[in-house]
Design an enzyme around this catalytic site. Structure first.
Site, short mmCIF file in Angstrom:
data_model
loop_
_atom_site.label_atom_id
_atom_site.label_comp_id
_atom_site.label_asym_id
_atom_site.label_seq_id
_atom_site.Cartn_x
_atom_site.Cartn_y
_atom_site.Cartn_z
CD GLU A 38 -2.68 1.58 2.37
OE1 GLU A 38 -3.67 2.41 2.34
OE2 GLU A 38 -2.11 1.08 3.53
CG ASP A 114 -1.21 13.93 -0.25
OD1 ASP A 114 -2.37 13.66 0.25
OD2 ASP A 114 0.02 13.78 -0.01
CE LYS A 118 -3.51 27.01 -4.78
NZ LYS A 118 -2.53 27.58 -3.68
CB THR A 186 -8.90 4.27 3.66
OG1 THR A 186 -9.33 5.37 2.83
CG2 THR A 186 -8.30 3.15 2.84
CD GLU A 189 -14.51 3.94 0.38
OE1 GLU A 189 -15.22 3.46 -0.63
OE2 GLU A 189 -13.71 2.87 0.92
C1 LIG Z 1 -4.96 11.66 1.66
S1 LIG Z 1 -3.93 10.54 2.49
C2 LIG Z 1 -4.80 9.14 2.38
C3 LIG Z 1 -4.51 8.21 3.50
C4 LIG Z 1 -5.01 6.76 3.32
N1 LIG Z 1 -4.52 6.01 2.15
C5 LIG Z 1 -6.42 6.98 3.31
O1 LIG Z 1 -7.05 6.74 2.36
O2 LIG Z 1 -7.11 7.14 4.22
C6 LIG Z 1 -2.34 10.35 1.64
C7 LIG Z 1 -1.00 9.92 2.54
O3 LIG Z 1 -0.20 9.47 1.65
C8 LIG Z 1 1.13 9.82 2.18
N2 LIG Z 1 1.89 10.10 1.22
C9 LIG Z 1 1.83 11.03 0.05
N3 LIG Z 1 2.81 10.89 -0.86
C10 LIG Z 1 3.63 9.94 -0.56
C11 LIG Z 1 4.87 9.08 -1.07
N4 LIG Z 1 5.26 9.77 -2.13
N5 LIG Z 1 5.39 8.46 -0.23
C12 LIG Z 1 5.19 8.19 0.84
N6 LIG Z 1 3.79 8.50 1.52
C13 LIG Z 1 3.12 9.29 0.90
C14 LIG Z 1 0.63 10.89 2.71
O4 LIG Z 1 1.59 11.27 3.88
C15 LIG Z 1 -0.73 10.66 3.58
O5 LIG Z 1 -0.52 9.98 4.69
#
Ligand SMILES: C[S@@+](CC[C@H](N)C(=O)[O-])C[C@H]1O[C@@H](n2cnc3c(N)ncnc32)[C@H](O)[C@@H]1O
Length: 219
Positions: A38, A114, A118, A186, A189
Site C-alpha cells: 500500500e 494527495d 493547483k 480507509t 473514504e
Molecule cells: C490523503 S492521505 C490518504 C491516506 C490513506 N490512504 C487513506 O485513504 O485514508 C495520503 C497519504 O499518503 C502519504 N503520502 C503521499 N505521498 C507519499 C509518498 N510519495 N510516499 C509515501 N507516502 C506518501 C501522505 O503522507 C498521506 O498519509
C-alpha cells in the site's frame, strides 16, 4: 487515541536500512505468502483491517509522514498484525531503488493519493507515467494496481497514465475489509462518504506474459 500515549513503532514500523534487499515475504515474514503493497498508508487503517481479514496474505505499507508512520506501526503492534509492516519512506524511492524485486507483488494499493489540485503543482502528483511504469514492473503477472481518488481531475489524469502503461483495465472489487457501502474502508473514504462526496476507482492488471515498459515512461 489517548493524547500523549507513547507510540512504539519498533517491530512493525521499519526504516529503509532495516529492510531485507530485496524485500520478500520470506525475508520479512518468514513465509511464502503473497505480498501486497500500500502506497501512502496514512495511520494504517487499511493495513490493520485488511491484514486481519486476509491472514493468508502479507502486507507492506509505505508512508513518509513520520507521525502517521508511527501511528500505523503502533497500531499494528498493539493489534499484533504479524502479516503487516509499515515502512518509513518516500514511495518513489522504494520503487526506484532495488528494494523490490520485479514481478514480486500480488497487488499495489493507492487510496486517496494527495491530488495537488493547483495546475502548477500537478508535477508533484504521485501517479505519473514514470511511477506507474515502475509499479508495473513490480507487479507479478496477473497482479493488480488499484487506485481510488476523490478528485475527478486527478482521476482523468490517472486514466490516461494507465492507458499508456501497458496495464489492462479490470473491474475494481471492494476490499475484504470494506463495509457494504465502501470500496476500501480507509479513513479518507469514510470521511468523503460522510460528506456525500463522489469517489472514483480504477483497477488495472498486468498481463500474464512479460511486461514491456513503454519506451517513453522511464528516464
Ligand atoms: C490523503 S492521505 C490518504 C491516506 C490513506 N490512504 C487513506 O485513504 O485514508 C495520503 C497519504 O499518503 C502519504 N503520502 C503521499 N505521498 C507519499 C509518498 N510519495 N510516499 C509515501 N507516502 C506518501 C501522505 O503522507 C498521506 O498519509
Amino acid at each position: 487515541m489517548r493524547k500523549g500515549r507513547e507510540l512504539v513503532a519498533s517491530g512493525y514500523g521499519l526504516r529503509l536500512d532495516q529492510l531485507p534487499r530485496p524485500i520478500s515475504s520470506q525475508g520479512l515474514f518468514g513465509n511464502e505468502r503473497p505480498l501486497e503493497l500500500e502506497i501512502g498508508s496514512g495511520t494504517g487503517t487499511l493495513l490493520t483491517r485488511e491484514s486481519e481479514c486476509r491472514p493468508d496474505v502479507n502486507f507492506i505499507g509505505v508512508e513518509y509522514t513520520k507521525r502517521y508512520w508511527r501511528l500505523a506501526a503502533d497500531r499494528l503492534r498493539r493489534q499484533r498484525r504479524d502479516n503487516a509492516r509499515v515502512i518509513d519512506a518516500e514511495a518513489g524511492e522504494l520503487l526506484r531503488e532495488d528494494y523490490l524485486e520485479d514481478a514480486s507483488l500480488q497487488a499495489i494499493h493507492i487510496y486517496f493519493p494527495d491530488p495537488w489540485p493547483k495546475r502548477r503543482h500537478h508535477p508533484r502528483r504521485f501517479v505519473q507515467r514514470e511511477s506507474v511504469a515502475r509499479i508495473a514492473t513490480k507487479l507479478a503477472p496477473g497482479a493488480t494496481l488499484r487506485i481510488v481518488t476523490d478528485h475527478e481531475g486527478y482521476y482523468h489524469h490517472i486514466e490516461k497514465v494507465i492507458a499508456a502503461s501497458g496495464l489492462s483495465r479490470t473491474t475494481f472489487e471492494p476490499l475484504s475489509a470494506a463495509r457494504d457501502d465502501e470500496l476500501v474502508g480507509t479513513n479518507f473514504e469514510r470521511k468523503y462518504l460522510r460528506e456525500g462526496r463522489a469517489v472514483y476507482a480504477l483497477a488495472a492488471k498486468r498481463a500474464t506474459g512479460p511486461y514491456a515498459v513503454p519506451k517513453t515512461s522511464l528516464t
